[in-house]
Design an enzyme around this catalytic site. Sequence first.
Site, PDB file in Angstrom:
ATOM      1  N   CYS A 183      40.394  -9.391  17.169  1.00  0.00           N
ATOM      2  CA  CYS A 183      39.527 -10.648  17.132  1.00  0.00           C
ATOM      3  C   CYS A 183      39.870 -11.432  18.499  1.00  0.00           C
ATOM      4  O   CYS A 183      39.114 -12.069  18.981  1.00  0.00           O
ATOM      5  CB  CYS A 183      39.883 -11.396  15.940  1.00  0.00           C
ATOM      6  SG  CYS A 183      39.513 -10.727  14.394  1.00  0.00           S
ATOM      7  N   THR A 184      41.213 -11.611  18.853  1.00  0.00           N
ATOM      8  CA  THR A 184      41.464 -12.183  20.005  1.00  0.00           C
ATOM      9  C   THR A 184      40.756 -11.602  21.384  1.00  0.00           C
ATOM     10  O   THR A 184      40.369 -12.314  22.271  1.00  0.00           O
ATOM     11  CB  THR A 184      43.068 -12.127  20.394  1.00  0.00           C
ATOM     12  OG1 THR A 184      43.639 -12.828  19.207  1.00  0.00           O
ATOM     13  CG2 THR A 184      43.576 -12.750  21.645  1.00  0.00           C
TER      14      THR A 184
END
Length: 168
Positions: free
Chosen positions: A49-50
């Site tokens: 997600c980062t």
Amino acid sequence: MSGFKSLIGKPAPPFKLKNYDGQDYDVSPGKTGLPLVIFFYPESGSYGCTREACQFRDLVAEKATFSPDKVQVIGISPDPVEKQKAFVEKEKLTYPVLSDESKDVFNSYGIGRGMWGLVQVARVTFVIDREGVVRDAVEGTMNYGAHTKFVEKWLEKEAGERTTVDTD
């Protein structure tokens, strides 16, 4: 057809969520006259997600097709506002990052669990046109890199079509 794919060709549902700064953020697809990219992701701060959020950040900064005057980009996860705020500040994200703890918006967009049910929500990205109609969507909980490529291709195609219409 069920789930998120059933929205393709239909008006995107409007919604209101808390932005990472705690303020209400209204999303009314088609209202700004810009295409809208909404990427739903499982968890702020996790590796994939980062990477995905930073890829969108970098494209907004570096690619003309992603500039804020050409397209609106919004990220949404089920994380609480406090976690979103820390995530946005740490990664220097430059677009709204909204909190959907109740998963009401995930549900209205037909997004269920990801990775064979092991992840609370799937990673799904929607491309919504200037009129507020969902034009396409991609799911790939493990393949976070595919989402920006998917959007980039759509925006380049849309820009080419607009240029053709403008010059005809």
